[in-house]
Design a protein around this motif. Structure first.
Motif, PDB file in Angstrom:
ATOM      1  N   ALA A 137      69.458  70.400  40.672  1.00 52.85           N
ATOM      2  CA  ALA A 137      68.090  69.959  40.395  1.00 52.85           C
ATOM      3  C   ALA A 137      67.323  69.582  41.658  1.00 52.85           C
ATOM      4  CB  ALA A 137      68.105  68.796  39.400  1.00 52.85           C
ATOM      5  N   PRO A 138      67.904  68.838  42.616  1.00 52.71           N
ATOM      6  CA  PRO A 138      67.139  68.512  43.825  1.00 52.71           C
ATOM      7  C   PRO A 138      66.692  69.747  44.603  1.00 52.71           C
ATOM      8  CG  PRO A 138      69.053  67.093  43.640  1.00 52.71           C
ATOM      9  CD  PRO A 138      69.203  68.146  42.598  1.00 52.71           C
ATOM     10  N   PHE A 139      67.519  70.793  44.571  1.00 53.94           N
ATOM     11  CA  PHE A 139      67.124  72.040  45.236  1.00 53.94           C
ATOM     12  C   PHE A 139      65.835  72.582  44.620  1.00 53.94           C
ATOM     13  CE2 PHE A 139      66.944  76.646  45.056  1.00 53.94           C
ATOM     14  CZ  PHE A 139      67.110  77.023  46.372  1.00 53.94           C
ATOM     15  N   PHE A 140      65.794  72.664  43.298  1.00 51.34           N
ATOM     16  CA  PHE A 140      64.616  73.218  42.640  1.00 51.34           C
ATOM     17  C   PHE A 140      63.410  72.284  42.763  1.00 51.34           C
ATOM     18  CE2 PHE A 140      67.984  75.653  40.456  1.00 51.34           C
ATOM     19  CZ  PHE A 140      67.520  76.924  40.761  1.00 51.34           C
ATOM     20  N   ALA A 253      50.768  84.007  39.337  1.00 48.15           N
ATOM     21  CA  ALA A 253      51.262  85.373  39.486  1.00 48.15           C
ATOM     22  C   ALA A 253      52.394  85.470  40.494  1.00 48.15           C
ATOM     23  CB  ALA A 253      50.112  86.291  39.917  1.00 48.15           C
ATOM     24  N   ASP A 254      52.762  84.361  41.118  1.00 46.05           N
ATOM     25  CA  ASP A 254      53.810  84.402  42.131  1.00 46.05           C
ATOM     26  C   ASP A 254      55.172  84.657  41.493  1.00 46.05           C
ATOM     27  OD1 ASP A 254      54.836  84.312  44.678  1.00 46.05           O
ATOM     28  OD2 ASP A 254      54.041  82.327  45.147  1.00 46.05           O
ATOM     29  N   TRP A 255      56.034  85.365  42.225  1.00 43.10           N
ATOM     30  CA  TRP A 255      57.394  85.651  41.757  1.00 43.10           C
ATOM     31  C   TRP A 255      58.141  84.357  41.442  1.00 43.10           C
ATOM     32  CZ3 TRP A 255      60.203  89.613  40.060  1.00 43.10           C
ATOM     33  CH2 TRP A 255      61.599  89.530  40.090  1.00 43.10           C
ATOM     34  N   THR A 256      57.917  83.336  42.233  1.00 41.57           N
ATOM     35  CA  THR A 256      58.589  82.056  42.028  1.00 41.57           C
ATOM     36  C   THR A 256      58.329  81.511  40.636  1.00 41.57           C
ATOM     37  OG1 THR A 256      58.141  81.647  44.366  1.00 41.57           O
ATOM     38  CG2 THR A 256      58.988  79.797  43.077  1.00 41.57           C
ATOM     39  N   MET A 257      57.083  81.595  40.191  1.00 42.03           N
ATOM     40  CA  MET A 257      56.719  81.040  38.887  1.00 42.03           C
ATOM     41  C   MET A 257      57.403  81.807  37.764  1.00 42.03           C
ATOM     42  SD  MET A 257      54.956  78.915  40.493  1.00 42.03           S
ATOM     43  CE  MET A 257      53.816  77.892  39.596  1.00 42.03           C
ATOM     44  N   ARG A 258      57.540  83.111  37.954  1.00 43.98           N
ATOM     45  CA  ARG A 258      58.252  83.920  36.968  1.00 43.98           C
ATOM     46  C   ARG A 258      59.703  83.474  36.859  1.00 43.98           C
ATOM     47  NH1 ARG A 258      61.774  88.820  36.941  1.00 43.98           N
ATOM     48  NH2 ARG A 258      61.286  89.929  35.013  1.00 43.98           N
ATOM     49  N   MET A 259      60.349  83.293  37.993  1.00 42.50           N
ATOM     50  CA  MET A 259      61.760  82.943  37.998  1.00 42.50           C
ATOM     51  C   MET A 259      62.003  81.546  37.429  1.00 42.50           C
ATOM     52  SD  MET A 259      63.208  85.652  38.942  1.00 42.50           S
ATOM     53  CE  MET A 259      64.898  85.103  39.247  1.00 42.50           C
ATOM     54  N   PRO A 264      65.452  77.517  30.847  1.00 43.86           N
ATOM     55  CA  PRO A 264      65.215  76.063  30.823  1.00 43.86           C
ATOM     56  C   PRO A 264      66.457  75.294  31.291  1.00 43.86           C
ATOM     57  CG  PRO A 264      65.729  76.818  28.635  1.00 43.86           C
ATOM     58  CD  PRO A 264      65.746  78.044  29.507  1.00 43.86           C
ATOM     59  N   ASP A 265      66.931  75.596  32.493  1.00 43.97           N
ATOM     60  CA  ASP A 265      68.121  74.912  33.003  1.00 43.97           C
ATOM     61  C   ASP A 265      67.719  73.983  34.147  1.00 43.97           C
ATOM     62  OD1 ASP A 265      67.578  76.736  35.015  1.00 43.97           O
ATOM     63  OD2 ASP A 265      69.310  78.008  34.600  1.00 43.97           O
ATOM     64  N   GLU A 266      68.539  73.862  35.172  1.00 44.82           N
ATOM     65  CA  GLU A 266      68.264  72.939  36.269  1.00 44.82           C
ATOM     66  C   GLU A 266      66.936  73.237  36.968  1.00 44.82           C
ATOM     67  OE1 GLU A 266      71.094  74.787  36.092  1.00 44.82           O
ATOM     68  OE2 GLU A 266      72.371  73.235  35.215  1.00 44.82           O
ATOM     69  N   ARG A 267      66.484  74.483  36.835  1.00 43.46           N
ATOM     70  CA  ARG A 267      65.256  74.876  37.533  1.00 43.46           C
ATOM     71  C   ARG A 267      64.011  74.178  36.997  1.00 43.46           C
ATOM     72  NH1 ARG A 267      65.581  81.185  36.716  1.00 43.46           N
ATOM     73  NH2 ARG A 267      67.785  80.704  36.733  1.00 43.46           N
TER      74      ARG A 267
END
Length: 326
Positions: A137-140, A253-259, A264-267
């Motif tokens: 979680a801290p990473f995300f 529209a950024d790839w990050t937002m898609r990923m 619905p996990d740690e991210r």
């Protein structure tokens, strides 16, 4: 010079670089010889080497773009796009590799190349599994903070940082969908679904053009393009790299937002660092359209990597998204 390359099939997209070419680059940039060059396996577009140079205290990274004729037009000159973005990424400068040299002349080798500093840490895909999943979680959360800083940068027009210039967001989105469709045609792949999405974008320009301010999108920021501290008590991002697909547009529209949205996990901790995303019917419609664009780019990449099953999967996925758009 000690030289280690990754063995690939003869028809692989990523093409090796001869040791003599790496020596020539080091002599041009540093005026000295390379002692060793090791090809790095992360990434599926450029050919990347960790190079030790006589007289340099630390190794450097030398990245070679694909030969111009091998690049899809929708992905053309991504390395030059990355280089043009460096001044706009000053907001995360401590995390970025520094550019030592850039050479688009093709005098030494018929490919663009960059020489950059080597980032500290280990690639996140290698380091994250050392921690239990809840500890990710801290990473995300930190990734959310970094993404927010990037998205706060304002630009002059919509589209790729190098070579953009669309007056409206709808123009940029439609052009991107059409460019990807044209590349699929060149690759011998069906592209009617991408053209249907482009037509829908044209019919709903007003929804897209609610986005009036071009913001900087990282384009490919996710775990594969981050470094984390080795042996830290919690996964801590120390570096961000390979932001060659940057563009000006809608942050959603950024790839990050898609990923982030995929599971619905740690991210979900991402939103603690980033802030709440845009909501509402218009935002949802735009996000679905962006998903088709992402899937079109994924289709091209999977074709480039020789993944027939992966290519087929994108058609089924686009059908599902289009059913929600219409």
């Amino acid at each position: 010079m000690e030289f280690k390359a990754i063995e690939r099939a003869g028809d692989a997209f990523q093409r090796p670089v001869a040791p003599d070419h790496i020596q020539a680059v080091c002599r041009r940039v540093f005026g000295r010889d390379a002692r060793s060059a090791v090809e790095l396996g992360l990434g599926a577009y450029n050919s990347t080497y960790r190079v030790t140079v006589d007289g340099e205290a630390r190794p450097v990274v030398v990245r070679f773009a694909p030969e111009p004729g091998a690049q899809f037009p929708s992905e053309r000159q991504l390395m030059r796009n990355e280089y043009a973005t460096v001044p706009y990424l000053a907001v995360i400068a401590p995390l970025m590799p520094r550019v030592i040299a850039a050479d688009w002349s093709h005098e030494l080798i018929g490919r663009d190349y960059l020489v950059q500093t080597l980032l500290d840490g280990v690639p996140a895909p290698e380091g994250l599994p050392d921690y239990p999943r809840p500890a990710w979680a801290p990473f995300f959360r930190q990734l959310g903070e970094i993404t927010r800083k990037i998205h706060q940068v304002r630009g002059p027009a919509f589209g790729p940082v190098a070579g953009g210039g669309h007056a409206t967001w709808s123009q940029a989105v439609i052009a991107s969908l059409e460019d990807i469709a044209a590349d699929l045609d060149r690759a011998g792949l069906e592209a009617a679904d991408l053209r249907k999405a482009a037509a829908l974008a044209g019919e709903n320009r007003t929804v897209l053009d609610e986005i009036t301010e071009p913001r900087l999108l990282a384009g490919d920021l996710w775990t594969v393009n981050t470094m984390i501290a080795a042996g830290a008590p919690k996964p801590t991002i120390t570096g961000v790299l390979d932001l060659d697909r940057t563009l000006w547009g809608d942050p959603a529209a950024d790839w990050t937002m898609r990923m982030v949205a995929k599971k619905p996990d740690e991210r979900v901790a991402f939103w603690e660092g980033y802030g709440e995303p845009a909501r509402g019917a218009a935002a949802t419609w735009r996000f679905l359209l962006y998903e088709v664009r992402h899937l079109g780019a994924v289709r091209l990449e999977r074709h480039r990597l020789g993944s027939g099953d992966g290519v087929r999967d994108t058609y089924e996925a686009v059908i599902r998204v289009l059913s929600e758009l219409t």
